[in-house]
Design a protein around this motif. Structure first.
Motif, PDB file in Angstrom:
ATOM      1  N   ALA A  77       0.833  -1.205   0.000  1.00  0.00           N
ATOM      2  CA  ALA A  77       0.000   0.000   0.000  1.00  0.00           C
ATOM      3  C   ALA A  77       0.869   1.257   0.000  1.00  0.00           C
ATOM      4  N   VAL A  78       1.960   1.225   0.760  1.00  0.00           N
ATOM      5  CA  VAL A  78       2.865   2.377   0.811  1.00  0.00           C
ATOM      6  C   VAL A  78       3.526   2.592  -0.552  1.00  0.00           C
ATOM      7  N   GLY A  84       2.704   4.921  -7.401  1.00  0.00           N
ATOM      8  CA  GLY A  84       1.553   4.798  -8.282  1.00  0.00           C
ATOM      9  C   GLY A  84       1.148   3.360  -8.537  1.00  0.00           C
ATOM     10  N   TYR A  85      -0.044   3.209  -9.114  1.00  0.00           N
ATOM     11  CA  TYR A  85      -0.620   1.888  -9.348  1.00  0.00           C
ATOM     12  C   TYR A  85       0.239   1.043 -10.294  1.00  0.00           C
ATOM     13  N   LYS A  86       0.649   1.625 -11.419  1.00  0.00           N
ATOM     14  CA  LYS A  86       1.336   0.850 -12.451  1.00  0.00           C
ATOM     15  C   LYS A  86       2.639   0.276 -11.935  1.00  0.00           C
ATOM     16  N   VAL A  87       3.436   1.081 -11.223  1.00  0.00           N
ATOM     17  CA  VAL A  87       4.710   0.591 -10.686  1.00  0.00           C
ATOM     18  C   VAL A  87       4.463  -0.524  -9.674  1.00  0.00           C
ATOM     19  N   PRO A 135      -8.355  -1.034  -7.212  1.00  0.00           N
ATOM     20  CA  PRO A 135      -8.579   0.386  -7.472  1.00  0.00           C
ATOM     21  C   PRO A 135      -8.264   0.796  -8.915  1.00  0.00           C
ATOM     22  N   MET A 136      -7.354   0.084  -9.573  1.00  0.00           N
ATOM     23  CA  MET A 136      -7.078   0.402 -10.975  1.00  0.00           C
ATOM     24  C   MET A 136      -8.289   0.115 -11.853  1.00  0.00           C
ATOM     25  N   ILE A 137      -8.955  -1.011 -11.585  1.00  0.00           N
ATOM     26  CA  ILE A 137     -10.146  -1.348 -12.365  1.00  0.00           C
ATOM     27  C   ILE A 137     -11.218  -0.269 -12.178  1.00  0.00           C
ATOM     28  N   VAL A 138     -11.379   0.198 -10.945  1.00  0.00           N
ATOM     29  CA  VAL A 138     -12.351   1.256 -10.669  1.00  0.00           C
ATOM     30  C   VAL A 138     -11.994   2.521 -11.438  1.00  0.00           C
ATOM     31  N   ALA A 139     -10.708   2.829 -11.481  1.00  0.00           N
ATOM     32  CA  ALA A 139     -10.270   4.100 -12.060  1.00  0.00           C
ATOM     33  C   ALA A 139     -10.284   4.107 -13.580  1.00  0.00           C
ATOM     34  N   PRO A 227      -4.149   8.455 -17.295  1.00  0.00           N
ATOM     35  CA  PRO A 227      -4.232   8.964 -15.919  1.00  0.00           C
ATOM     36  C   PRO A 227      -5.539   8.527 -15.277  1.00  0.00           C
ATOM     37  N   LEU A 228      -5.546   8.395 -13.966  1.00  0.00           N
ATOM     38  CA  LEU A 228      -6.749   7.992 -13.247  1.00  0.00           C
ATOM     39  C   LEU A 228      -7.794   9.078 -13.329  1.00  0.00           C
TER      40      LEU A 228
END
Length: 429
Positions: A77-78, A84-87, A135-139, A227-228
């Motif tokens: 999470a940190v 970011g999500y992708k990394v 959260p990526m799917i949501v975004a 971008p989100l």
């Protein structure tokens, strides 16, 4: 039903980056971690035979795996907040691929502890993937269709769990099962050859998985992600120690964390030892045939999710979970008292009733927490350590008694879930 033209339009950002390829890459992750999770159930059977392990020692497969989730959940999470999500997804895939690759040297060394280390590394990667992918799917797309995207992605997770068992059945389990007397009659060279072949059987499938995972990491790295959306941005507020201190005063929430711990323990116990139970209940039936019962239980789990979703439109979730938990207690009692084909079918049937428990406990526990919900979510995820601790406990009870008697462990876990559901019903009025 196809997505509306408005959603299709939303599938492209203002910079002209298509969402479809990134969406496919991320949705596929749900399938990948489903495969890894339920291949463990095959590994327990395989390693018990190949390394001549007790039930307690074979249960360390799940202990090493779920401890990886527990240890890396907060670091993941940190990392997601920082990079970011992708990394975070790429880190997760690299760790997953590395862990799968480690199966090859572990097989050459013929060391059980090396396999446990490899499983820990795999689970460390999955902690990153699970923290990032949802959260990526949501975004990635229209906020109005976010729930549909998530349900679609979760369906691939169920497909992955079933595929993991089928992969293990076809490419890991040999179907060669010698009795202790037959092994005793073998020469030392023959026994060593048998054990070596059984250990090395796991290397090929995991190397293939590693190749796919590393390719996926490269694809994610090369594909341009949009971008989100502003409506789906992650909350930037960092976890604070004060939040966790405040949660310690929330007795109902803490009960939910305890219930989640025991639920995950029950689920992992039943799936991990289902083949082992079948070997005792149905003497003479091979491990490959018994793996079909495990696959059937995962299908029941998937179907149960759809049925529970429909029933929740008419029955309060807490009441439905209370009923399901009591039914699961009864099914475990059948498995304890009648260690026959009937008992095995009872264990398979528990999967249908377990299907609603994790998300329902999660949602009920967070009700009313307000700004504490994010910190509360992290502890609920960490409660999956129950899969490590309780599975080992069931193995120990089996070694001390019999495998059917050890089903008392998940039975007790379902009683805790039932107690939490009952408390939720009373709290709801």
């Amino acid at each position: 039903m196809s997505l509306s033209s408005h959603t299709t339009h939303q599938a492209r950002t203002s910079s002209g980056v298509s969402l479809w390829l990134p969406l496919v890459l991320i949705v596929s992750l749900f399938f990948m971690w489903g495969v890894a999770n339920n291949l463990n159930d095959i590994l327990i059977t395989q390693f018990k035979k190949a390394f001549v392990l007790s039930d307690f020692a074979s249960g360390w497969v799940q202990s090493a795996f779920y401890f990886g989730y527990f240890a890396l959940a907060i670091p993941a999470a940190v990392a997601m907040k920082r990079f970011g999500y992708k990394v975070a997804v790429i880190i997760g895939l690299l760790l997953y691929g590395l862990g799968a690759s480690l199966f090859y040297p572990a097989a050459l060394a013929h060391e059980y502890s090396y396999f446990l280390l490899a499983l820990f590394v795999i689970a460390s990667g999955l902690a990153f993937l699970e923290t990032s992918a949802n959260p990526m799917i949501v975004a990635m797309g229209d906020p109005e269709t976010a729930e549909r995207r998530l349900n679609f992605a979760q369906s691939f997770n169920s497909l992955g769990t079933i595929s993991g068992v089928l992969i293990g059945r076809e490419f890991i389990l040999s179907g060669v099962e010698h009795s202790p007397d037959a092994l005793a009659r073998m020469s030392e060279v023959e026994r060593t050859a048998f054990y070596t072949s059984e250990v090395q059987a796991v290397a090929g499938p995991y190397l293939a998985i590693a190749a796919v995972v590393f390719f996926w990491a490269l694809a994610v790295a090369c594909v341009r992600f949009p971008p989100l959306g502003s409506g789906c941005e992650q909350d930037k507020r960092e976890f604070r120690l004060a939040d966790f201190r405040a949660l310690l005063k929330e007795r109902y929430y803490l009960f939910g964390v305890v219930a989640q711990f025991f639920y995950v323990g029950a689920q992992v116990c039943i799936w991990s030892y289902m083949i082992r139970y079948g070997q005792s209940a149905l003497p003479g039936v091979g491990e490959k045939a018994l793996a079909d019962y495990l696959a059937a239980s995962l299908v029941a789990f998937m179907v149960g999710r759809f049925v529970a979703t429909g029933l929740m439109g008419r029955i309060a979730p807490a009441r439905l979970m209370f009923a399901y938990a009591l039914i699961s207690v009864g099914l475990c009692a059948v498995a304890i008292l009648w260690p026959t084909h009937l008992g095995l079918l009872a264990l398979v049937s528990t999967s249908f009733f377990m299907s609603l428990m994790f998300p329902t406990i999660f949602a009920l526990s967070l009700k009313g927490l307000g700004p504490l919900a994010k910190a509360g979510s992290s502890l609920l995820i960490m409660a999956i350590i129950g899969g490590a601790i309780i599975t080992a406990l069931m193995g120990l009870v089996s070694d001390l008694t019999r495998i059917n008697i050890s089903v008392v462990v998940p039975l007790g876990c379902f009683l805790v879930v039932a107690a939490f559901a009952r408390r939720s019903v009373r709290g709801a009025g």
